[in-house]
Design a protein around this motif. Structure first.
Motif, PDB file in Angstrom:
ATOM      1  N   GLY A  95       0.904  -1.294  -0.096  1.00 28.08           N
ATOM      2  CA  GLY A  95       0.043   0.217   0.234  1.00 28.08           C
ATOM      3  C   GLY A  95       0.759   1.408   0.099  1.00 28.08           C
ATOM      4  N   VAL A 111       2.453  -0.716  -6.945  1.00 28.30           N
ATOM      5  CA  VAL A 111       1.392  -1.274  -6.278  1.00 28.30           C
ATOM      6  C   VAL A 111       0.395  -2.250  -7.148  1.00 28.30           C
ATOM      7  N   TYR A 155      -4.262   2.793  -3.835  1.00 24.57           N
ATOM      8  CA  TYR A 155      -4.425   1.596  -2.955  1.00 24.57           C
ATOM      9  C   TYR A 155      -5.789   1.035  -3.279  1.00 24.57           C
TER      10      TYR A 155
END
Length: 246
Positions: A95, A111, A155
């Motif tokens: 994250g 990510v 995220y």
């Protein structure tokens, strides 16, 4: 008698937190379990020791889910060493939080490579090795359903992608007797997000029960989805979030 006796499983990112709790719980339910880790070799060894204490075979593979070869290769290694693969738990994730304008391209790549591409490639490799009764269980996040504030755009994007992936896998693999589900944890007390951390109070307040969850509470749900009793559950989003999305 547990329905996981004689099953084989791979838990990615299984050296700590939710992954470690899940690997140990699957072993306690009767499965032989492999885990992957990137850093923390000693922690990985400790998890393997607990798997073996439960009377099951266990081993750890160093693999970075951001690396395409590692993501698929870990699945192949687990299936080869365990003599097959019945359960894949896509737990490894990263994250990067912060204001939208501060996120660098390297953050985006990292990510998405770990949280989306790595999950896709691991699931693809696992599907090729699974027979009827196979299980693909992916760890999503409560922010895929409800984002409580700013700073989580990247995220949340990565975790929301797992919903579409899971539903598509359920359709594609269903005729082969393989299920695919995504579990959305809420705030869980781990090293990455401790219940006494600087942002813990607001996270707990955002749940209906007013507290952080424990990794074991997520692991118990994963173990259910991995078992025979969950054979009619597929394409589902299942929350263990203390009412975060309520």
């Amino acid at each position: 008698m547990s329905s996981l006796i004689g099953k084989t499983a791979l838990v990615t990112g299984g050296s700590r937190g939710i992954g470690a709790a899940t690997a140990i719980r699957l072993a306690q339910e009767g499965a032989d379990v492999a885990i992957t880790y990137v850093r923390g070799e000693e922690a990985a060894r400790e998890v393997v020791a607990k798997i073996e204490t439960a009377g099951r075979r266990g081993f750890a593979v160093r693999a970075d889910a951001a690396d395409a070869g590692d993501a698929a290769g870990a699945v192949e290694r687990a299936a080869d060493d365990l003599g097959g693969l019945d359960i894949l738990v896509n737990n490894a994730g990263v994250g990067v939080l912060g204001p939208l304008e501060t996120l660098a391209l390297a953050d985006v790549d990292r990510v998405l490579d770990v949280n989306v591409r790595g999950v896709f490639l691991a699931s693809q490799a696992a599907a090729a090795r699974m027979g009827r009764g196979g299980r693909v269980i992916t760890i999503g996040s409560c922010v895929a359903q409800r984002v409580p504030g700013p700073g989580a755009t990247l995220y949340a994007t990565s975790k929301a992608a797992l919903i579409g992936l899971t539903k598509a896998l359920a359709r594609e693999l269903g005729e082969r007797g393989i299920t695919a589900n995504v579990v959305h944890p809420g705030p869980i007390d781990t090293d990455m997000n401790p219940a006494d951390g600087p942002f813990a109070e607001s996270q707990a307040a955002g749940t209906a029960v007013g507290r952080f969850g424990q990794a074991d509470e997520v692991a118990s749900l994963v173990a259910y989805l991995a078992g025979d009793e969950a054979g009619y559950v597929t394409g589902a989003e299942v929350s263990v979030d203390g009412g975060h999305a309520a």
